[in-house]
Design an enzyme around this catalytic site. Structure first.
Site, PDB file in Angstrom:
ATOM      1  CB  THR A  12      -0.948  -0.013   1.333  1.00  0.00           C
ATOM      2  OG1 THR A  12      -1.785  -1.118   1.010  1.00  0.00           O
ATOM      3  CG2 THR A  12      -1.709   1.364   1.255  1.00  0.00           C
ATOM      4  CB  SER A  60       2.501  -8.469   0.803  1.00  0.00           C
ATOM      5  OG  SER A  60       1.421  -8.205   1.593  1.00  0.00           O
ATOM      6  CB  THR A  93      -0.064  -4.266   6.112  1.00  0.00           C
ATOM      7  OG1 THR A  93      -1.138  -3.867   5.329  1.00  0.00           O
ATOM      8  CG2 THR A  93       0.951  -3.006   6.328  1.00  0.00           C
TER       9      THR A  93
END
Ligand code: ASP
Length: 335
Positions: A12, A60, A93
């Site tokens: 992000t 991710s 994250t």
């Protein structure tokens, strides 16, 4: 003047609204730094030389073990250089806890490796990316961070890499360890550590390289049967992490499938689907007592996501018949 290398991987912190809709990873390490340098927050960075490198530009949730291995390899390469004082890794994250685990288990260097990311992308009017990145660089450059191992800096807090989980989808501080609290805080750009260095055992002498391993995760729930466990074994899993209810109670049907899997040589780790607390052998009749008797290894309070990386690393270095014992030993020395 200290030299910090920013290793960017996407997430992000680098994402922007795409032409086809939805946010996607797009900014490079150099773009992250030039945006930060234009920001008022950059004032404290004047004494730090920042070098940039890109490993990938991806969100991710798309990562595989191969991507994690590339990130680990890039950090390892950088730390071969004596002119590097610390490394900052920007990362999505969603699966940050897995890459943190890999680095924590394989990193053996006094210099800090600091992960960070963002909950709001750079095109959001109130992005947390620049502050998190600035703080991560300051933490990596500060001599007080040496010997603390692999760290996460996010929302003005400093956390140890293990054990750690993403605990909130949108909070500005989404990470929480399943036990205790933060390792430190950042005050006016200076890290303040509440505890001295307390690293978890690493596997550096034995399992340095993460190979493509199939290690699946199976959740226990009312009515869970052994079908998913049997499918995992059939698909070629060499390890499985079972997230039992409460203190690691999978239920009778899953316990039976655990027994079948371990008898066929698959290494089964027993974790919990709850957020905090340890696996404990309290209940029989489908509980953790029976799962351990069926050959599963209790994983203490290591989150299942991070235990999966640990097991994959061990399986990369040892044959399956030795891996169970190695896993048990690691958990024993960490608790
Ligand atoms: N929500 C994620 C992030 O914070 C997306 C990802 O994992 O790449 O970066």
């Amino acid at each position: 003047m200290s030299r910090i290398v920013l290793l960017a991987t996407g997430g992000t912190i680098s994402s922007r609204e795409s032409a086809t809709g939805g946010s996607r990873a797009s900014d490079s390490a150099a773009q992250l730094i030039s945006a930060l340098k234009e920001h008022a927050l950059a004032d404290l960075l004047t004494e730090i030389e920042i070098e940039t490198q890109d490993v990938t530009v991806e969100n991710s949730f798309n990562f595989t073990f191969a991507d994690l291995g590339r990130i680990e390899g890039a950090v390892r390469e950088l730390l071969r250089r004596s002119d590097v004082d610390g490394v900052v890794v920007t990362h999505g994250t969603d699966t940050m806890e897995e890459t943190l685990a890999l680095l924590a288990l394989t990193h053996d260097d006094d210099r800090p490796v600091v992960f960070t990311g963002a909950q709001r992308s750079p095109d959001h009017p109130d992005s947390d990316g620049p502050r998190n990145l600035r703080d991560a660089i300051l933490v990596a450059a500060n001599p007080a961070s040496r010997c603390h191992g692999v760290l996460l800096v996010f929302g003005e807090e400093i956390h140890a890499a293990l054990p750690l989980r993403k605990a909130h989808t949108s909070s500005m501080q989404p990470f929480q360890p399943p036990r205790g609290g933060a390792l430190g805080r950042i005050l006016e750009g200076t890290p303040q550590y509440f505890f001295g260095p307390r690293r978890m055992p690493s596997l550096t002498e034995t399992a340095e390289v993460l190979q493509e391993q199939r290690v699946d995760m199976i959740l226990s729930y009312p009515g869970a049967d052994g079908a998913l466990m049997r499918s995992a074994v059939e698909a070629g899993a060499s390890g499985v992490i079972v997230l039992g209810g409460g203190a690691g109670n999978p239920g009778n049907a899953l316990v039976e499938a655990i027994g079948e899997a371990t008898r066929s040589g698959v290494v089964v780790g027993l974790s919990t689907r709850t957020f905090g607390g340890s696996v404990a052998a309290i209940y029989s009749g489908g509980g953790a007592v029976d799962a351990l008797q069926a050959g599963a290894v209790a994983l203490g309070d290591l989150p299942g996501t991070q235990a999966r990386v640990l097991l994959a690393l061990i399986l990369s270095a040892y044959p399956q018949d030795q891996a169970r014992d190695r896993l048990q030993r690691w958990v024993h020395s960490a608790n």
